[in-house]
Design an enzyme around this catalytic site. Structure first.
Site, mmCIF file in Angstrom:
data_model
loop_
_atom_site.group_PDB
_atom_site.id
_atom_site.type_symbol
_atom_site.label_atom_id
_atom_site.label_comp_id
_atom_site.label_asym_id
_atom_site.label_seq_id
_atom_site.Cartn_x
_atom_site.Cartn_y
_atom_site.Cartn_z
ATOM 1 N N GLU A 77 0.767 -1.380 0.037
ATOM 2 C CA GLU A 77 -0.160 -0.046 -0.080
ATOM 3 C C GLU A 77 0.749 1.113 -0.050
ATOM 4 O O GLU A 77 0.546 2.100 -0.642
ATOM 5 C CB GLU A 77 -0.897 0.070 1.208
ATOM 6 C CG GLU A 77 -1.925 1.091 1.049
ATOM 7 C CD GLU A 77 -2.943 1.114 2.177
ATOM 8 O OE1 GLU A 77 -2.901 0.051 3.133
ATOM 9 O OE2 GLU A 77 -3.662 1.970 2.310
ATOM 10 N N ASP A 78 1.949 1.194 0.735
ATOM 11 C CA ASP A 78 2.724 2.542 0.843
ATOM 12 C C ASP A 78 3.938 2.594 0.333
ATOM 13 O O ASP A 78 4.698 3.841 0.481
ATOM 14 C CB ASP A 78 2.946 2.498 2.334
ATOM 15 C CG ASP A 78 1.875 2.645 3.294
ATOM 16 O OD1 ASP A 78 0.676 3.021 2.724
ATOM 17 O OD2 ASP A 78 1.967 2.242 4.661
#
Ligand code: MN
Length: 483
Positions: A77-78
Site C-alpha cells: 500500500e505504501d
C-alpha cells in the site's frame, strides 16, 4: 512498549522456530529499505510499526510466512513494490498474505458507504480464505491501538469504535482472549476516557486492598498442591477494565462481580484439575451456584477451565480458574495456540479447526452465501454474530451458541436440521414451550417433532432470527411464493 528491535524479534523467534531467522531477516531488511524516509504520526521511523506487528505475531508463535508478511504488510500500500515481486523474493504465500491484509485496509465498519461495506465484508469473510490474514490484521490493529495517542481525537474515536464492533469480537470468536482484552481496554480508553480512568483507579485500589489476601491464598493453594504432588503454576489476575465496565452497565455493583478478582491455577493434567478443585474447596468455601465446568463443557470458542468462586479470608469473593497448561495456552491464544506445533501445516490445520470446531464459522459461511447485498450482509453479521449471544444446552449437554432473540425454531434448524421442519413444540428445563419461545441463557432444550406438524409455515420465518433457519423455511416447497 514501542522499543522493540529487530534483535528482540529474532531472539523471540529463535525460541521456537530457528529456521525462520534468515527469511525474517530478509523481510526486515526489505521492509526497512522500502519504508525508508517514511514516518509514523508519532515521528518515529515507519519500520517500528511492522516490526511490532511481527513481534506480536511471534508471541503467538506464528509460522515463517506469517512473520515475513507481518513485516511486509504495509509495503504494497505504501511503497512501490508489487505483489509479484514479493512472490519472487519470498514465495506466493507471503505475497498472498500481504495482498490479503492490504485489501482489508481503509475500512470503516460503522459507515454506510458501499465501499466500506464491501471492505467490511472482505475482512469478515477473509477468515474463510486464510485465517492468517485476519490474525495479521488483528496484530496490526493491536499495535495501531497501542499507539493511538498520536492520532487526531476524531480518528481515535472512529478506530476505537470499529475495534469494539469488529476486531475484539473476532478475537473473541477465535478464542484469543489476550488480544481481545487489550483491544477492549484500549477502545474504552479512547471512547469514554473519564469512565476508563475512573474504573482504572478503582481497579487499582481494589487490587491494592486485596493484594495481601490474594497472595496468602496463592501460597496456601500452592502448598497444598505441592503436598499432593501436583505440578502447578499460580497467578493472580483482575478482570479487564472493559469487562468491569460491561458488568456495571448491566446493573452489577463493583463488589458483586464474582470474577473481578481471580486466581489462575495451572496444573499438568485434567485429573489434577478436578483434584485441585477438591483441595481448593477444602481450603475455601465455594458459592455453590457459581461453579462452572468448562472442561467437560467447553465454550464455543474452545475455552476450557474449571471456575469456582470462593469466599476469601477477607470476606471478598474470589474466582479460582483451574486448567491445564495446554488449556491455558488455548485460553490466551485461541485458534493459534498450537501454531508452532503445526509449523508448515499451520494454515491447513487452523482452517480445518475453524471449520469443524468453532460454531460461529458455520453461521458466517451461511450468512455469506445468503446475502449478496453488502449492506444486508454486514447488518446480519452485526445482529447475528457480533451482538450478544445466548448459550443453551442440548439434552446431552452440548453447548449451543445462538444470537440473542433466537427461538426454538432457530435452535431446531441449528441442532437437528433433518427434523426441524416437523417441530411442534419443545421441552425447556422440563417445561413445555411453543416454537416461538425466546431462548434464555443456560436453557436445556429438547425439541419435539411430529409428522402432524404444520411444517415450516411462512409465519415461521418471522419467528426465526438466524439466516440459516430463515433460508430453510423460505426454501420449503410450499413456501416458494414468498420469494
Ligand atoms: Mn499496518
Amino acid at each position: 512498549m514501542n522499543e522493540i528491535t529487530i534483535e528482540q524479534l529474532l531472539n523471540l523467534i529463535k525460541t521456537y522456530n530457528e529456521e525462520a531467522i534468515p527469511d525474517v531477516k530478509r523481510a526486515y531488511q526489505l521492509a526497512d529499505f522500502l519504508h525508508k524516509g517514511q514516518l509514523r504520526q508519532s515521528g518515529e521511523p515507519y519500520i517500528i510499526h511492522p516490526l511490532n506487528v511481527s513481534y506480536i505475531l511471534a508471541t503467538m508463535h506464528a509460522d515463517c510466512d506469517t512473520l515475513c508478511a507481518g513485516l511486509l504488510h504495509d509495503t504494497l500500500e505504501d511503497t512501490h513494490i508489487t505483489k509479484e515481486e514479493i512472490a519472487k523474493l519470498f514465495n506466493q504465500n507471503v505475497a498472498n498474505l500481504v495482498d490479503g491484509v492490504t485489501k482489508l485496509a481503509k475500512m470503516n465498519f460503522s459507515s454506510k458507504q458501499e465501499q466500506n461495506l464491501a471492505n467490511t465484508r472482505k475482512i469478515i469473510t477473509g477468515i474463510t480464505e486464510d485465517v492468517r490474514i485476519i490474525i495479521i490484521k488483528l496484530a496490526d490493529r493491536l499495535h495501531n491501538m497501542r499507539t493511538l495517542e498520536y492520532k487526531k481525537p476524531f480518528k481515535q474515536k472512529e478506530n476505537a469504535l470499529e475495534t469494539l464492533e469488529i476486531f475484539s469480537p473476532l478475537a473473541y470468536y477465535l478464542g484469543a482472549y489476550q488480544i481481545k482484552n487489550e483491544l477492549e481496554d484500549l477502545s474504552l480508553r479512547y471512547l469514554k476516557p473519564e469512565i476508563y480512568h475512573h474504573l482504572e483507579e478503582q481497579k487499582n485500589s481494589i487490587e491494592e486492598a486485596n493484594r495481601e489476601c490474594l497472595y496468602e491464598m496463592l501460597h496456601k493453594i500452592k502448598m497444598i498442591l505441592n503436598e499432593n504432588d501436583i505440578p502447578n503454576e499460580i497467578k493472580v489476575r483482575t478482570k479487564n477494565i472493559y469487562g468491569i465496565y460491561k458488568k456495571l452497565e448491566q446493573g452489577h455493583q463493583l463488589n458483586d462481580i464474582h470474577d473481578l478478582l481471580a486466581i489462575k491455577i495451572i496444573v499438568d493434567k485434567i485429573d489434577n484439575c478436578y483434584k485441585t478443585l477438591g483441595l481448593v474447596h477444602r481450603l475455601y468455601k465455594p458459592i455453590n451456584h457459581k461453579f462452572k465446568d468448562y472442561i467437560s463443557n467447553p465454550k464455543t470458542n474452545l475455552y476450557q477451565s474449571l471456575h469456582t468462586t470462593v469466599f476469601a479470608p477477607n470476606e471478598q469473593i474470589v474466582q479460582t480458574q483451574i486448567r491445564t497448561f495446554e488449556m491455558d495456552r488455548t485460553a490466551t491464544y485461541g485458534l493459534t495456540a498450537s501454531w508452532d506445533i503445526n509449523k508448515g501445516n499451520a494454515r491447513y490445520v487452523m482452517q480445518e479447526d475453524l471449520k469443524n470446531k468453532f460454531q460461529f464459522f458455520k453461521y458466517l459461511t451461511e450468512i455469506d452465501t445468503i446475502f449478496s447485498d453488502n449492506q444486508a450482509f454486514v447488518e446480519q453479521v452485526k445482529t447475528e454474530l457480533f451482538n450478544n449471544n445466548v448459550y443453551a444446552y442440548t439434552p446431552s449437554g452440548i453447548c449451543i451458541e445462538l444470537p440473542k432473540g433466537s427461538t426454538i425454531i432457530d435452535y431446531a434448524y441449528k441442532t437437528d436440521p433433518q427434523n426441524a421442519d416437523n417441530i411442534v413444540d419443545a421441552i425447556v428445563n422440563d417445561k413445555s414451550v411453543p416454537i416461538d419461545y425466546i431462548i434464555q441463557n443456560k436453557d436445556r432444550i429438547k425439541i419435539i417433532t411430529s409428522k402432524l406438524s404444520k411444517g415450516p409455515t411462512p409465519e415461521w420465518e418471522t419467528l426465526a432470527t438466524t439466516s440459516y433457519a430463515k433460508k430453510r423455511i423460505r426454501e420449503y416447497p410450499n413456501n416458494h411464493h414468498l420469494n
